[in-house]
Design a protein around this motif. Structure first.
Motif, PDB file in Angstrom:
ATOM      1  N   LYS A 416       0.837  -1.199   0.000  1.00 30.87           N
ATOM      2  CA  LYS A 416       0.000   0.000   0.000  1.00 30.87           C
ATOM      3  C   LYS A 416       0.876   1.255   0.000  1.00 30.87           C
ATOM      4  N   GLN A 417       1.881   1.237   0.858  1.00 29.36           N
ATOM      5  CA  GLN A 417       2.763   2.417   0.942  1.00 29.36           C
ATOM      6  C   GLN A 417       3.496   2.662  -0.372  1.00 29.36           C
ATOM      7  N   ALA A 418       3.978   1.564  -0.970  1.00 34.84           N
ATOM      8  CA  ALA A 418       4.718   1.705  -2.235  1.00 34.84           C
ATOM      9  C   ALA A 418       3.803   2.308  -3.298  1.00 34.84           C
ATOM     10  N   ILE A 419       2.577   1.833  -3.358  1.00 37.33           N
ATOM     11  CA  ILE A 419       1.640   2.339  -4.370  1.00 37.33           C
ATOM     12  C   ILE A 419       1.319   3.805  -4.112  1.00 37.33           C
ATOM     13  N   GLN A 420       1.062   4.129  -2.845  1.00 40.48           N
ATOM     14  CA  GLN A 420       0.767   5.522  -2.485  1.00 40.48           C
ATOM     15  C   GLN A 420       1.898   6.458  -2.879  1.00 40.48           C
ATOM     16  N   GLN A 421       3.101   5.998  -2.574  1.00 39.52           N
ATOM     17  CA  GLN A 421       4.267   6.840  -2.838  1.00 39.52           C
ATOM     18  C   GLN A 421       4.413   7.107  -4.338  1.00 39.52           C
ATOM     19  N   VAL A 422       4.284   6.052  -5.131  1.00 39.57           N
ATOM     20  CA  VAL A 422       4.455   6.214  -6.576  1.00 39.57           C
ATOM     21  C   VAL A 422       3.314   7.042  -7.173  1.00 39.57           C
ATOM     22  N   LEU A 423       2.117   6.849  -6.645  1.00 37.84           N
ATOM     23  CA  LEU A 423       0.996   7.662  -7.133  1.00 37.84           C
ATOM     24  C   LEU A 423       1.241   9.139  -6.836  1.00 37.84           C
ATOM     25  N   ALA A 424       1.839   9.395  -5.681  1.00 38.04           N
ATOM     26  CA  ALA A 424       2.147  10.784  -5.338  1.00 38.04           C
ATOM     27  C   ALA A 424       3.207  11.325  -6.299  1.00 38.04           C
ATOM     28  N   GLU A 425       4.235  10.511  -6.550  1.00 38.32           N
ATOM     29  CA  GLU A 425       5.317  10.924  -7.452  1.00 38.32           C
ATOM     30  C   GLU A 425       4.809  11.231  -8.848  1.00 38.32           C
ATOM     31  N   THR A 426       3.814  10.444  -9.287  1.00 39.39           N
ATOM     32  CA  THR A 426       3.334  10.615 -10.653  1.00 39.39           C
ATOM     33  C   THR A 426       2.101  11.515 -10.699  1.00 39.39           C
ATOM     34  N   GLU A 427       1.831  12.135  -9.587  1.00 42.00           N
ATOM     35  CA  GLU A 427       0.662  13.015  -9.460  1.00 42.00           C
ATOM     36  C   GLU A 427      -0.622  12.324  -9.913  1.00 42.00           C
ATOM     37  N   GLY A 428      -0.725  11.079  -9.505  1.00 48.48           N
ATOM     38  CA  GLY A 428      -1.966  10.349  -9.759  1.00 48.48           C
ATOM     39  C   GLY A 428      -2.093   9.762 -11.165  1.00 48.48           C
ATOM     40  N   ASN A 429      -1.046   9.901 -11.969  1.00 49.39           N
ATOM     41  CA  ASN A 429      -1.085   9.307 -13.314  1.00 49.39           C
ATOM     42  C   ASN A 429      -0.903   7.790 -13.199  1.00 49.39           C
ATOM     43  N   ARG A 430      -2.006   7.071 -13.414  1.00 47.47           N
ATOM     44  CA  ARG A 430      -1.981   5.632 -13.118  1.00 47.47           C
ATOM     45  C   ARG A 430      -1.167   4.830 -14.108  1.00 47.47           C
ATOM     46  N   THR A 431      -1.208   5.247 -15.356  1.00 48.88           N
ATOM     47  CA  THR A 431      -0.428   4.526 -16.363  1.00 48.88           C
ATOM     48  C   THR A 431       1.054   4.616 -16.007  1.00 48.88           C
ATOM     49  N   GLU A 432       1.450   5.847 -15.701  1.00 45.58           N
ATOM     50  CA  GLU A 432       2.834   6.108 -15.317  1.00 45.58           C
ATOM     51  C   GLU A 432       3.194   5.334 -14.035  1.00 45.58           C
ATOM     52  N   ALA A 433       2.285   5.372 -13.083  1.00 43.87           N
ATOM     53  CA  ALA A 433       2.528   4.712 -11.791  1.00 43.87           C
ATOM     54  C   ALA A 433       2.684   3.207 -11.985  1.00 43.87           C
ATOM     55  N   ALA A 434       1.816   2.637 -12.802  1.00 46.89           N
ATOM     56  CA  ALA A 434       1.893   1.190 -13.040  1.00 46.89           C
ATOM     57  C   ALA A 434       3.235   0.839 -13.655  1.00 46.89           C
ATOM     58  N   LYS A 435       3.659   1.687 -14.592  1.00 48.86           N
ATOM     59  CA  LYS A 435       4.931   1.440 -15.254  1.00 48.86           C
ATOM     60  C   LYS A 435       6.072   1.474 -14.239  1.00 48.86           C
ATOM     61  N   LYS A 436       6.041   2.497 -13.383  1.00 52.69           N
ATOM     62  CA  LYS A 436       7.104   2.625 -12.382  1.00 52.69           C
ATOM     63  C   LYS A 436       7.122   1.457 -11.409  1.00 52.69           C
ATOM     64  N   LEU A 437       5.932   0.969 -11.091  1.00 54.23           N
ATOM     65  CA  LEU A 437       5.864  -0.147 -10.147  1.00 54.23           C
ATOM     66  C   LEU A 437       6.170  -1.473 -10.826  1.00 54.23           C
ATOM     67  N   GLY A 438       6.231  -1.417 -12.160  1.00 53.44           N
ATOM     68  CA  GLY A 438       6.518  -2.649 -12.887  1.00 53.44           C
ATOM     69  C   GLY A 438       5.343  -3.613 -12.871  1.00 53.44           C
ATOM     70  N   ILE A 439       4.114  -3.069 -12.819  1.00 56.74           N
ATOM     71  CA  ILE A 439       2.947  -3.947 -12.848  1.00 56.74           C
ATOM     72  C   ILE A 439       1.997  -3.480 -13.940  1.00 56.74           C
ATOM     73  N   GLY A 440       1.034  -4.321 -14.274  1.00 55.60           N
ATOM     74  CA  GLY A 440       0.051  -3.931 -15.272  1.00 55.60           C
ATOM     75  C   GLY A 440      -0.922  -2.920 -14.679  1.00 55.60           C
ATOM     76  N   ARG A 441      -1.592  -2.160 -15.573  1.00 55.75           N
ATOM     77  CA  ARG A 441      -2.539  -1.158 -15.080  1.00 55.75           C
ATOM     78  C   ARG A 441      -3.691  -1.820 -14.339  1.00 55.75           C
ATOM     79  N   ARG A 442      -4.121  -2.958 -14.893  1.00 56.33           N
ATOM     80  CA  ARG A 442      -5.217  -3.683 -14.266  1.00 56.33           C
ATOM     81  C   ARG A 442      -4.871  -4.082 -12.838  1.00 56.33           C
TER      82      ARG A 442
END
Ligand SMILES: Nc1ncnc2c1ncn2[C@@H]1O[C@H](COP(=O)(O)OP(=O)(O)OP(=O)(O)O)[C@@H](O)[C@H]1O
Ligand SMILES: [Mg+2]
Length: 454
Positions: A416-442
């Protein structure tokens, strides 16, 4: 020696009519598939347990044993992806719909033209491969016991492996001891078209020069003291597969020259022999040494380095990926619970803090060993500090159960923390966040929903 091109897709066809099976088998073999056939669902399942299939085609109604639907159900219990195509007779459309709801890839109504089935099978094998790729970059991948975790560097490495696996580009893993180099080396092979061929490892640090060379290249009878009979080299044994050169930094200068020549010319000459053998292998190597330094000191040939390090991958030490500690701990607790028939499910938060602030010189291996010992010695369901030799005085024995946290929660919190942090970094851009986390958007959406993140 044969050359190995693209690996054929493997399919399994199940039907109770031998002649019909025969027709399909000829058609699909001719179309470039590797075909296995079975007359009952039970026989089919046995094959599935032994080999990986890109797709399964099964008859719906079979007089003996399980039906196609039951087979599908069985497969889905252990494999959520393997595409299953169901062949039905006319008038069983309802069960065909049920099959789709149960996760069948498609159905086809008999009688049909083999070509129609081939179109479905082709789509199925392609979609299966794609899907596996997506899943394999998921946050909590545990396939083959490999934890992907949330660390960005590791996720980039996993993505790179996916990208280059099918090429024959040599991969070099760099990194401290216990960071997962050997595990990831195996993954390069498993992800490649060579996966059905041998994966052979040679530990270059463990052998003296003569033995190392005879292991690698083979030797002819009497070529040195002790060579009482001829021996095939590892590079030849691995024909069509992958050779993993572990601790490549330890390889003596003479052998370095021979290895370089082998890679360049794709040929080996057995020790004491005068004929050459063509080889077709992929090289993966690993070292915990600083090869640049070794090159500077003249201990390692720069030309060999460049040959081996077409794709250099640097495994981060555990202390630089502390965000993955909870997942590793949970994973190893599970592994050793099973092995030692234990029921550890909680961990003293104080212990968590200590594990978190450890230096982990031996990296994941050291952590694994520590958890193994703690699980083995644990008496209840909680891991306490004394099991690691930590002093956790001030934590009264009776309070422990109360204060301890279930492992599952620790992992979820970290995720949860990792996802929150990356979402903050990407200003809520989910496509970007998924890419950074190395997971699919789904996967990201699912997790955000699960953790009620916005
Ligand atoms: N991502 C991971 N998920 C699960 N287990 C892992 C992971 N990475 C490493 N391990 C485990 O940690 C241990 C050490 O990993 P491995 O042997 O691959 O490290 P190494 O870098 O090759 O070490 P060395 O340099 O000593 O050979 C192994 O038991 C391995 O299974
Ligand atoms: Mg290793």
């Amino acid at each position: 020696m044969g050359r190995y091109g693209i690996m054929k897709p493997k399919i399994l066809i199940i039907d109770d009519e031998p002649e019909f099976l025969h027709v399909l088998k000829s058609y699909f073999s001719y179309s470039g598939y590797e075909v296995t056939t079975a007359l009952t669902a039970e026989d089919g399942l046995r094959f599935i347990e032994q080999t990986f299939f890109d797709a399964v085609v099964t008859d719906m109604a079979m007089p003996r044993g399980r039906s196609g639907l039951e087979l599908l159900k069985e497969i889905r219990q252990t494999d959520g992806i393997m595409p299953v195509i169901i062949m039905t007779g006319v008038g069983t459309i309802e069960s065909a719909v049920e099959a789709i709801q149960m996760g069948a890839f498609h159905y086809i109504t008999k009688p049909f033209d083999p070509q129609e089935l081939e179109i479905l099978v082709r789509r199925a094998t392609e979609s299966g491969r794609m899907h596996r790729k997506l899943i394999q970059t998921g946050v909590t991948e545990e396939e083959n016991g490999l934890i992907a975790g949330n660390n960005r560097q590791i996720n980039t490495i996993l993505q790179t492996i996916d990208k280059v696996a099918d090429s024959d580009a040599p991969v070099l893993f760099l990194g401290e001891t216990g960071t997962g180099k050997s595990l990831f080396a195996r993954r390069v092979h498993d992800k490649s078209i060579r996966r059905g061929r041998p994966f052979l490892t040679i530990d270059c640090a463990a052998l003296a020069e003569t033995l190392l060379e005879s292991e690698l290249f083979g030797h002819v009878k009497g070529s040195f003291t002790g060579a009482v009979s001829a021996k095939r080299g590892l590079l030849e044994e691995a024909q069509g597969g992958t050779v993993f050169l572990d601790e490549i930094g330890e390889i003596p200068p003479g052998t370095q020259v021979k290895l370089l020549r082998t890679i360049q010319e794709k040929e080996i000459k057995p020790v004491g022999g005068n004929h050459s053998i063509r080889i077709d292998v992929r090289f993966v190597s690993a070292t915990s040494r600083n090869l640049e330094e070794e090159i500077e000191k003249g201990h390692f040939r720069e030309d060999l380095y460049f040959r081996l390090a077409v794709i250099p991958l640097r495994m981060p030490p555990l202390r630089e990926r502390r965000e993955d500690l909870p997942q590793f701990i949970a994973h190893f607790v599970n592994v050793y619970n099973k092995r030692y028939k234990k029921k550890v499910s909680r961990i003293d938060p104080k212990v968590m803090q200590m594990l978190n602030s450890s230096f982990w010189k031996g990296n994941i291996r050291e952590l694994e060993n520590a958890i193994e010992r703690a699980v083995l010695l644990a008496e209840g369901e909680t891991i306490t500090g004394d099991l690691f030799g930590y002093q956790t005085q001030g934590f009264a024995g009776d309070d422990r159960e109360y204060h301890s946290l279930p492992l599952k929660e620790i992992v979820e919190e970290a995720e949860k923390q990792a996802i929150q942090q990356v979402l903050a970094e990407t200003e809520g851009n989910r496509t970007e966040a998924a890419k950074k986390l190395g997971i699919g958007r789904r996967t990201l959406y699912d997790k955000m929903a699960a953790y009620t993140l916005k």
